[in-house]
Scaffold this active site. Structure first.
Site, PDB file in Angstrom:
ATOM      1  N   TRP A 357       0.836  -1.211   0.000  1.00 43.01           N
ATOM      2  CA  TRP A 357       0.000   0.000   0.000  1.00 43.01           C
ATOM      3  C   TRP A 357       0.866   1.255   0.000  1.00 43.01           C
ATOM      4  O   TRP A 357       0.378   2.353  -0.266  1.00 43.01           O
ATOM      5  CB  TRP A 357      -0.959   0.005   1.202  1.00 43.01           C
ATOM      6  CG  TRP A 357      -0.301   0.269   2.545  1.00 43.01           C
ATOM      7  CD1 TRP A 357       0.758  -0.405   3.076  1.00 43.01           C
ATOM      8  CD2 TRP A 357      -0.647   1.288   3.493  1.00 43.01           C
ATOM      9  NE1 TRP A 357       1.083   0.112   4.312  1.00 43.01           N
ATOM     10  CE2 TRP A 357       0.227   1.160   4.605  1.00 43.01           C
ATOM     11  CE3 TRP A 357      -1.611   2.294   3.539  1.00 43.01           C
ATOM     12  CZ2 TRP A 357       0.177   1.993   5.720  1.00 43.01           C
ATOM     13  CZ3 TRP A 357      -1.665   3.119   4.662  1.00 43.01           C
ATOM     14  CH2 TRP A 357      -0.782   2.961   5.741  1.00 43.01           C
ATOM     15  N   ASP A 358       2.156   1.098   0.267  1.00 45.38           N
ATOM     16  CA  ASP A 358       3.090   2.221   0.290  1.00 45.38           C
ATOM     17  C   ASP A 358       2.983   3.074  -0.984  1.00 45.38           C
ATOM     18  O   ASP A 358       3.108   4.291  -0.947  1.00 45.38           O
ATOM     19  CB  ASP A 358       4.549   1.716   0.362  1.00 45.38           C
ATOM     20  CG  ASP A 358       4.814   0.785   1.536  1.00 45.38           C
ATOM     21  OD1 ASP A 358       3.874   0.111   1.979  1.00 45.38           O
ATOM     22  OD2 ASP A 358       5.967   0.721   1.985  1.00 45.38           O
ATOM     23  N   GLU A 487       0.958  -2.065  13.103  1.00 47.78           N
ATOM     24  CA  GLU A 487       1.084  -3.530  13.133  1.00 47.78           C
ATOM     25  C   GLU A 487       1.514  -4.040  14.505  1.00 47.78           C
ATOM     26  O   GLU A 487       1.719  -5.239  14.677  1.00 47.78           O
ATOM     27  CB  GLU A 487       2.094  -3.976  12.069  1.00 47.78           C
ATOM     28  CG  GLU A 487       1.576  -3.772  10.659  1.00 47.78           C
ATOM     29  CD  GLU A 487       2.595  -4.126   9.588  1.00 47.78           C
ATOM     30  OE1 GLU A 487       3.796  -4.191   9.900  1.00 47.78           O
ATOM     31  OE2 GLU A 487       2.194  -4.321   8.428  1.00 47.78           O
ATOM     32  N   LYS A 599       3.209   1.533  16.306  1.00 48.12           N
ATOM     33  CA  LYS A 599       4.353   1.440  15.401  1.00 48.12           C
ATOM     34  C   LYS A 599       4.417   2.631  14.445  1.00 48.12           C
ATOM     35  O   LYS A 599       5.490   3.161  14.155  1.00 48.12           O
ATOM     36  CB  LYS A 599       4.233   0.135  14.597  1.00 48.12           C
ATOM     37  CG  LYS A 599       5.371  -0.126  13.651  1.00 48.12           C
ATOM     38  CD  LYS A 599       5.149  -1.425  12.877  1.00 48.12           C
ATOM     39  CE  LYS A 599       6.251  -1.688  11.876  1.00 48.12           C
ATOM     40  NZ  LYS A 599       5.922  -2.775  10.949  1.00 48.12           N
ATOM     41  N   GLN A 600       3.277   3.034  13.911  1.00 48.80           N
ATOM     42  CA  GLN A 600       3.268   4.091  12.882  1.00 48.80           C
ATOM     43  C   GLN A 600       1.911   4.770  12.882  1.00 48.80           C
ATOM     44  O   GLN A 600       0.969   4.259  13.478  1.00 48.80           O
ATOM     45  CB  GLN A 600       3.557   3.480  11.520  1.00 48.80           C
ATOM     46  CG  GLN A 600       2.470   2.552  11.000  1.00 48.80           C
ATOM     47  CD  GLN A 600       2.968   1.622   9.914  1.00 48.80           C
ATOM     48  OE1 GLN A 600       3.476   0.547  10.212  1.00 48.80           O
ATOM     49  NE2 GLN A 600       2.827   2.014   8.662  1.00 48.80           N
TER      50      GLN A 600
HETATM   51  C1  BGC Z   1       4.879  -1.277   7.613  1.00 46.25           C
HETATM   52  C2  BGC Z   1       3.829  -1.388   6.513  1.00 46.25           C
HETATM   53  C3  BGC Z   1       4.524  -1.256   5.173  1.00 46.25           C
HETATM   54  C4  BGC Z   1       5.663  -2.258   5.053  1.00 46.25           C
HETATM   55  C5  BGC Z   1       6.461  -2.063   3.782  1.00 46.25           C
HETATM   56  C6  BGC Z   1       5.953  -2.336   7.396  1.00 46.25           C
HETATM   57  O1  BGC Z   1       6.946  -2.208   8.374  1.00 46.25           O
HETATM   58  O2  BGC Z   1       4.279  -1.476   8.874  1.00 46.25           O
HETATM   59  O3  BGC Z   1       2.872  -0.360   6.661  1.00 46.25           O
HETATM   60  O4  BGC Z   1       3.591  -1.459   4.156  1.00 46.25           O
HETATM   61  O5  BGC Z   1       6.548  -2.109   6.134  1.00 46.25           O
HETATM   62  O6  BGC Z   1       7.031  -0.784   3.744  1.00 46.25           O
END
Ligand code: BGC
Length: 765
Positions: A357-358, A487, A599-600
């Site tokens: 999804w990035d 996550e 986490k984000q």
């Molecule tokens: C992030 C995801 C991301 C993936 C690839 C993961 O660490 O939590 O949101 O899509 O990395 O960049």
């Protein structure tokens, strides 16, 4: 964080070689041209700590899945971008001793990534076991003009002896992916050939049957004179090379120019692959190293004119933003709509080079403003073309209708298998819908909706319709058992972000349909017919939008990340002992899941996407609550926080977050750059400047800016391509200049005031 690289406007510089830094440097100094890329490995090989990595875009292998307990619905394979033929190899022997930096004394080492002209340079002096000293200088690039071509200039200067030197350029297809699940090799040899100064090696991937033909040709010069030589041909399985022996006296310099062409069966019929490679290789050879480099540097100059950001007063920030822009432009050029942007690009294997999804959430804004609009359109079309597979994916998981795009994919099929991500991070569907909105809002290209976009929006809305369920207890629609962008917690109920983006997708889909009905009734009827959209579906979406459940916390007056979040022990990141960070490395997963740490960006991700629907006070309350609980252990996190902090006038925080995102790899913030650079988050860095400090938005078809400038910066300037206009924006303390490079006039809102800028004119505010 570890800063060992020198600061410079246009170069990344490593002086003083240390083995412990090498894998990190190999990632940072990577080269790419959208078609292929490679880590900054040494031509002469290196037996110390290293990941030899060369990657061809779109060449993947379906590696058999490896999991502890199989779960129905898991994909059978994990597609990996393949580490492929090592074509940079040039073995050097002085007498009988092989040159290997890890086995000799090295001085005056310097590795430089020249971002302005797009090449990698390295030099050092090696003192070998018997006291012989040589100076090496190596320059190489992957042409952005002739995409199949890589070229190397490699010189050896004899500093103190008279003796023999052996040079062995080669192509080595006996390559293994470091992340191979069962320690298998993925390539078979098809053929090899050495004729005159040309050598060819054709390899084929197992299962996926991609062919890669690599051809090499070279010249050798002693000082400035071309050397005539007899080369011995070396062959082994999956390997072809030449050996040339020369006598080299003290102070003499020998240089090999090695040209390589790499051609794949993605572009060329397998029967023609070797002849096509030969033609491309000969063309490059005839041009010669310096001409190729000159054309390549000129093409980089054009790219920089379009996408450079200039910062004065802060060298670390200037170097960092150029590094991010450079890596993005090396990874994706948008010429091939079958390709996408892997989170590590060509710089490492982790994340398999697949699409996440990035792309929609982070990369599209960068390409929208810095490149021709067809490039971001290609990224959207990539998903459009995979719609049928996304529908199959939903069916596989037991849904009756709709499309669930994969969390990780190479060809449209899901290829990730952790249940909490594969089955639960369904928020990705929302980002794909949001990207369509973003593209249309920015470009005004409404035709995209009728041609492609509506198909995707309707199928995603259908998915959400089936994924929600009505809770009698709440009298509302709920979404249960998901993982949000955070996550660090799984299987939660009513993740605010997921509920919101689901309802928003339906709102936007209905809005698009309504407008179409009004503006182009015939097109509307055709779409309804094509999509077999029923009135009962539309009514259901309206009901879900009206009655979606959103968790809230009344005490803080914020959107709650998910049901039950406030039951967690509430601790702030600043109160954690430093040695616990990053939590992902130091805490057990059990402890992470139970903690309140995020986490984000999660709620804040939603407030970033849908910022036009929320006022500053709402965003501020949520920011002040969530940011102190966020560990930013995804590279995708600091940029979103930086943009929101800019909007809220929290300039110091915005700057602090900017530095973290922009120097994430150069300073190895999360201690993981050796796996590769965080390419997709680099687009987030660009957003932090343009959308954050610049305050760029498109509101009601008008470009708006709300500039602010970090205290440390004297000025910053960026360019924006917008609906056929090229605007140059320069921000100083209390002063903004906007130049309109196009012939037509444009209206722009700056800090809430509307200005008209005539063609080829500028305004100063
Ligand atoms: C992030 C995801 C991301 C993936 C690839 C993961 O660490 O939590 O949101 O899509 O990395 O960049």
């Amino acid at each position: 964080m570890k800063r060992y690289l020198g600061l410079d406007q246009w170069n990344i510089i490593e002086n003083d070689f240390k083995d412990e830094n090498n894998k990190v440097s190999e990632s940072i100094f990577s080269l790419g041209n959208g078609y292929m890329g490679q880590r900054a490995n040494f031509e002469e090989g290196y037996s110390g700590s290293s990941l030899q990595g060369t990657y061809m875009a779109g060449i993947y292998y379906p590696d058999k899945t490896r999991v502890g307990w199989w779960k129905n619905g898991y994909p059978e394979y994990f597609a990996k971008v393949l580490n492929s033929t090592n074509w940079i190899g040039i073995d050097i022997y002085i007498g009988d001793e092989k040159l290997d930096i890890s086995k000799c004394d090295v001085s005056e080492f310097s590795r430089i990534l020249n971002m302005k002209e797009g090449f990698l340079y390295r030099t050092f002096i090696a003192r070998l076991k018997d006291g012989n000293e040589i100076k090496i200088e190596a320059k190489r690039f992957l042409s952005i003009v002739d995409k199949e071509i890589g070229a190397i200039e490699y010189s050896i200067t004899n500093l103190n002896f008279n003796g023999d030197i052996t040079i062995s350029p080669y192509l080595d297809g006996d390559i293994k992916n470091e992340d191979s699940n069962y320690d298998e090799k993925f390539w078979d040899e098809i053929s090899k050939l050495s004729e005159d100064k040309n050598s060819y090696l054709t390899m084929k991937t197992k299962k996926s049957n991609f062919y890669l033909c690599s051809g090499m040709k070279y010249d050798i010069f002693k000082d400035d004179t071309k050397v005539k030589f007899n080369a011995q041909v070396n062959e082994k399985e999956k390997f072809i090379g030449n050996t040339i022996r020369l006598n080299l006296n003290k102070n003499e310099k020998v240089t090999i120019f090695k040209y390589v062409a790499n051609v794949t069966s993605r572009d060329v019929n397998i029967d023609d692959i070797q002849s096509v490679t030969k033609n491309i290789l000969n063309r490059a050879y005839d041009k010669g190293f310096y001409k190729l480099l000159e054309e390549h540097a000129k093409a980089w100059d054009k790219k920089w004119k379009e996408s450079d950001i200039i910062i004065t007063g802060d060298l670390a920030a200037q170097q960092a933003i150029r590094f991010n822009i450079f890596q993005l432009n090396q990874t994706y050029t948008g010429e091939d709509d079958r390709l996408n942007i892997g989170p590590k690009g060509f710089t490492g294997e982790k994340y398999g080079g697949s699409t996440y999804w990035d792309t929609e959430a982070y990369c599209i804004p960068f390409y929208l403003s810095t490149a021709n609009q067809k490039i971001s359109k290609n990224l959207l079309i990539y998903r459009y073309k995979q719609l049928e597979k996304a529908k199959e994916n939903a069916k596989k998981l037991g849904y009756k209708k709709g499309a669930l795009y994969p969390m990780v994919t190479m060809n449209g099929e899901e290829c990730h298998n952790e249940w909490e991500i594969t089955f639960e991070e369904i928020h990705r569907n929302g980002a794909i819908a949001y990207a369509i909105y973003n593209y249309v809002n920015y470009t005004g290209d409404k035709d995209y909706l009728t041609e492609y976009g509506l198909d995707v929006l309707v199928e995603i809305s259908r998915f959400w319709e089936e994924r929600v369920n009505y809770s009698d207890a709440k009298g509302k629609y709920v979404i249960l058992g998901v993982t949000g962008p955070n996550e660090y917690e799984n299987n939660v109920n009513n993740n605010w972000y997921t509920n919101r983006i689901a309802a928003w997708t339906m709102e936007y889909t209905l809005e698009v349909l309504l407008k179409l009905k009004d503006e182009a009734p015939q097109k509307y009827n055709d779409c309804i017919k094509k999509l077999k959209l029923k009135e009962c579906e539309v009514n259901k979406w309206k009901d879900i939008i009206k009655n979606m459940y959103y968790p809230m916390d009344e005490k803080f007056n914020i959107f709650l990340q998910q049901d039950g979040y406030m039951d967690k022990e509430q601790i702030l990141v600043k109160d954690l002992p430093k040695e616990n960070l990053p939590l992902g490395k130091h805490w057990s997963w059990d402890r992470i899941l139970r903690s309140c740490f995020i986490k984000q960006a999660d709620v804040l991700q939603g407030l970033y996407f849908l910022g036009h629907l929320y006022d500053d006070n709402t965003i501020r309350r949520n920011y002040e609550f969530y940011e102190p609980r966020t560990v930013h252990e995804s590279s995708l996190s600091p940029c979103i926080h930086s943009i929101l902090a800019s909007r809220l006038g929290m300039n110091y925080k915005a700057y602090e977050m900017y530095l973290q995102t922009s120097r994430l790899d150069i300073d190895n913030y999360n201690d993981d750059t050796e796996d590769g650079c965080h390419i997709t988050s680099m687009a987030g860095t660009w957003m932090s400047i343009v959308e954050g400090f610049g305050g760029l938005k498109v509101k009601n078809d008008v470009l708006t800016l709300n500039p602010s400038i970090p205290e440390k910066w004297e000025t910053f300037s960026f360019n924006i391509m917008y609906r056929g206009f090229l605007l140059k924006i320069r921000v100083e303390k209390n002063h903004v200049k906007i130049s309109n490079d196009s012939d037509k006039e444009i209206q722009v809102v700056v800090k809430d005031n509307l200005y008209t800028i005539l063609g080829k004119k500028a305004i100063e505010i």
